[in-house]
Scaffold this active site. Structure first.
Site, short mmCIF file in Angstrom:
data_model
loop_
_atom_site.label_atom_id
_atom_site.label_comp_id
_atom_site.label_asym_id
_atom_site.label_seq_id
_atom_site.Cartn_x
_atom_site.Cartn_y
_atom_site.Cartn_z
N LYS A 28 46.15 50.48 41.86
CA LYS A 28 45.80 49.22 42.52
C LYS A 28 46.79 49.07 43.66
O LYS A 28 47.98 48.82 43.43
CB LYS A 28 45.90 48.03 41.55
CG LYS A 28 45.71 46.69 42.24
CD LYS A 28 45.86 45.51 41.30
CE LYS A 28 46.07 44.24 42.09
NZ LYS A 28 46.19 43.05 41.24
N THR A 51 46.96 35.64 35.63
CA THR A 51 47.63 34.37 35.37
C THR A 51 46.74 33.37 34.63
O THR A 51 47.21 32.67 33.73
CB THR A 51 48.09 33.75 36.71
OG1 THR A 51 48.80 34.74 37.45
CG2 THR A 51 48.99 32.55 36.47
N GLY A 109 43.22 34.85 42.40
CA GLY A 109 42.82 33.50 42.75
C GLY A 109 41.93 32.79 41.75
O GLY A 109 41.69 31.60 41.87
#
Lengths: 257, 65
Positions: free
Chosen positions: A96, A207, A185
Site C-alpha cells: 500500500k 480508525t 475517511g
C-alpha cells in the site's frame, strides 16, 4: 469472485491493524469483520526488543493476506526503501503505497506517488496506491503500472465519510474496469454502504473500527455494510424522483362515495 | 566508530552490519535493515562493511492502517 491483482478474495473489506485496545481485540475484530486482507507497517525496533515478533506472530495466526504500507513516508526515496524492507520482512510484493504531502490533511503527494509507483511497479511490486480522487493522477498511476487504485473519500482518520460524492462517481465512471478501493475517511457503516452503492469494489478502513467503543461489533457492522452496499449496487437501485408514486396498485381500488 | 542507529548516536566497534546487530542485541528473522536509506538484504549483512557516520535503520513489523 472479487479479485485484486489476480488474487481471489472472499471479502471486499480491507482492515487496518492499528490503534486497537489490545492484540486480542484486534484478532477478534479481524475475524468478526470477515476481512481477508489486513494492512501492516514497519517501525523502528528497540535493541533487544521483540514487539515486532509478537505482532507478526499474531498476524500470521489470523490466516489473512498481508498488505504492508509505507505510512509516514514523505518522499519517494523513503517510500521505495520502506517498500523494499517490507517485501523482505513480510514476504510479499503487495504494497500500500503512501507518499504523504501535507502534515495536516495527510493527503498524498500525488507527484511523488506516481514516481514511486513507477519505480516499484518496474521492480515487480504489486502496488496499491493511496491517492486522491483526481482523474488525471489516476490515469498516471495506471500508466505507471498500477492495476488497482485507492482514492481517499476524506482525510485519514477524519471519519467524515464521502465528502465529494461527485468526484467518486466520476472516478467510478471513468475507470469501469479498474478495481477501486475507497481508502481513508470512512467513519460509519453507512459511509461504507454509500460508496459501495456507487460501485466501488471495496473499502479499506482502520480508525472507524479500532476506535469504536466496541471494535469487534463495529468490525462486524462494517462487514455487513460492505456486503449490503455491494449487493445493492449489483441489484440495480431505482432512481429517486420528486413526486410520489403509489406502491399499492390503483387498479381495483374501491370507491365508497 | 560513530554510527546513528534508529536515530540515536552510538559508538560501536562493529566492522559489519551483522556485527552491529549482534553488538546491540538485535536478532530475529522479522527485522529489516537499511544503511544510509538503502535496503541491506538479510543475506548481505555479514559482508556489508560499515563506515564512520553511517545511518542505520532497523525496522520490524508493527500495526498499520
Amino acid at each position: 469472485m472479487f479479485e485484486l491483482y489476480g488474487t481471489a478474495l472472499p471479502s471486499r473489506l480491507l482492515l487496518g491493524t492499528a490503534q486497537y485496545p489490545s492484540p486480542a481485540i484486534l484478532a477478534d475484530a479481524v475475524k468478526a469483520s470477515g476481512t481477508s486482507v489486513v494492512t501492516v507497517s514497519l517501525r523502528r525496533e528497540m535493541a533487544g526488543g521483540r514487539a515486532g515478533e509478537q505482532f507478526w506472530s499474531l498476524i500470521r495466526s489470523l490466516g489473512v493476506k498481508i498488505l504492508p504500507n509505507t505510512a509516514g513516508c514523505h518522499s519517494v526515496k523513503e517510500a521505495v526503501t520502506t517498500a523494499k524492507m517490507a517485501r523482505e520482512v513480510f514476504g510479499t510484493g503487495w504494497i500500500k503505497l503512501e507518499v504523504i504531502g501535507n502534515h495536516d490533511t495527510l493527503q498524498p503527494d500525488v507527484f511523488g506517488l506516481v514516481e514511486a509507483a513507477r519505480i516499484l511497479c518496474e521492480d515487480g511490486f504489486t502496488v496499491f496506491p493511496y491517492t486522491t480522487d483526481d482523474l488525471v493522477v489516476a490515469e498516471r498511476l495506471l500508466e505507471a503500472g498500477c492495476k488497482v487504485l485507492m482514492p481517499w473519500c476524506a482525510p485519514i482518520g477524519s471519519a467524515l465519510g464521502p465528502v465529494n460524492i461527485m468526484a467518486l462517481r466520476s472516478m467510478r465512471g471513468h475507470f469501469p474496469g479498474v478495481p477501486l478501493i475507497v481508502d481513508a475517511g470512512l467513519g460509519r457503516p453507512s459511509h461504507a454502504v454509500n460508496v459501495m452503492e456507487l460501485g466501488f469494489d471495496a473499502v479499506l478502513l482502520n480508525t472507524a473500527v479500532a476506535k469504536a467503543a466496541d471494535p469487534v461489533g463495529m468490525a462486524r457492522a462494517f462487514g455487513k455494510a460492505v456486503d449490503a452496499g455491494r449487493e445493492a449496487f449489483c441489484s440495480g437501485m431505482i432512481e429517486p424522483r420528486d413526486v410520489a408514486v403509489p406502491s399499492t396498485p390503483t387498479i381495483g381500488r374501491p370507491v365508497f362515495s | 566508530m560513530k554510527l546513528t542507529v534508529n536515530g540515536e548516536a552510538h559508538e560501536v566497534a562493529a566492522a559489519t552490519l551483522a556485527d552491529l546487530l549482534a553488538a546491540l542485541d538485535y536478532e530475529g528473522d522479522w527485522l529489516a535493515t537499511a544503511v544510509n536509506s538503502d535496503l541491506v538484504h538479510k543475506a548481505k549483512r555479514a559482508e556489508f562493511r560499515l563506515s564512520d557516520g553511517d545511518r542505520i535503520e532497523i525496522l520490524s513489523p508493527m500495526q498499520g492502517g
